[in-house]
Design an enzyme around this catalytic site. Structure first.
Site, PDB file in Angstrom:
ATOM      1  N   LEU A   1       0.820  -1.194   0.000  1.00 15.50           N
ATOM      2  CA  LEU A   1       0.000   0.000   0.000  1.00 15.50           C
ATOM      3  C   LEU A   1       0.862   1.255   0.000  1.00 15.50           C
ATOM      4  O   LEU A   1       1.863   1.324   0.711  1.00 15.50           O
ATOM      5  CB  LEU A   1      -0.886  -0.027   1.252  1.00 15.50           C
ATOM      6  CG  LEU A   1      -1.792   1.163   1.492  1.00 15.50           C
ATOM      7  CD1 LEU A   1      -3.139   0.662   1.943  1.00 15.50           C
ATOM      8  CD2 LEU A   1      -1.201   2.120   2.477  1.00 15.50           C
ATOM      9  N   HIS A   2       0.488   2.227  -0.807  1.00 17.63           N
ATOM     10  CA  HIS A   2       1.163   3.521  -0.815  1.00 17.63           C
ATOM     11  C   HIS A   2       0.178   4.589  -1.261  1.00 17.63           C
ATOM     12  O   HIS A   2      -0.589   4.399  -2.184  1.00 17.63           O
ATOM     13  CB  HIS A   2       2.413   3.506  -1.707  1.00 17.63           C
ATOM     14  CG  HIS A   2       2.186   3.002  -3.095  1.00 17.63           C
ATOM     15  ND1 HIS A   2       2.026   1.659  -3.387  1.00 17.63           N
ATOM     16  CD2 HIS A   2       2.075   3.652  -4.268  1.00 17.63           C
ATOM     17  CE1 HIS A   2       1.840   1.513  -4.687  1.00 17.63           C
ATOM     18  NE2 HIS A   2       1.859   2.711  -5.255  1.00 17.63           N
TER      19      HIS A   2
END
Length: 186
Positions: free
Chosen positions: A145-146
């Protein structure tokens, strides 16, 4: 150099003197010359470029601008605009709902700090902030996730992007990193 969005990046640091009204910083590494890493798919931590940054084994240039307890912020190696960075957890996790409460709070706080820092050094007109959860949503590194923080300026998509598939960037990544690090709230 192209990346998964199909755009070429043309770094034009000589234009920074015109944009900022001064001289471009000398001696900064030209991250545009670093080829994409040849690595296993980012489905496992060993193949994840973000996990390699956390472990200190990344072979790409140092683009980390800030570090928290459970998160960090890093410039995008293939930016849409100067100052395009990402806020992400240190832990290899793909889905937002799988973040701990501490990680969720720190992602939010670091995103606010990123906006403040970029605003202080680049005075953008607006921002795009968001997550692409899963490859179908546009996440090229969906396994980790980013959250993207992309500064925007009126007219930042010009004929080069539209007709030539090339994004012009007036500042080298190393220079952008140094400016944002210096402006990052304590």
């Amino acid at each position: 150099m192209s990346d998964p969005d199909g755009l070429m990046r043309l770094y034009t640091p000589y234009r920074m003197a015109y944009i900022a009204g001064g001289e471009p910083a000398a001696g900064a590494p030209d991250a545009a010359t670093v080829p994409p890493e040849e690595a296993p798919p980012a489905t496992e931590p060993a193949g994840c470029p973000f996990c390699r940054m956390v472990a200190g084994t990344a072979t790409s240039p140092d683009l980390v601008v800030a570090e928290g307890v459970t998160t960090f912020a890093v410039l995008n190696l293939y930016p849409y605009n100067p100052g395009h960075l990402m806020v992400l957890p240190r832990r290899h996790v793909a889905d937002y709902v799988d973040l701990t409460d501490e990680e969720t709070a720190e992602v939010a706080a670091m995103t606010k700090a990123a906006i403040r820092a970029v605003r202080a050094v680049a005075t953008p007109d607006a921002f795009n902030v968001g997550l692409n959860l899963g490859s179908a949503a546009g996440g090229s590194l969906a396994a980790h996730l980013h959250q993207h923080v992309v500064p925007r300026w009126a007219g930042d998509a010009n004929f080069m992007t539209v007709l030539a598939g090339t994004k012009t960037l007036p500042q080298l990544l190393g220079d952008t990193r140094d400016l944002i690090r210096a402006a990052w709230p304590a």
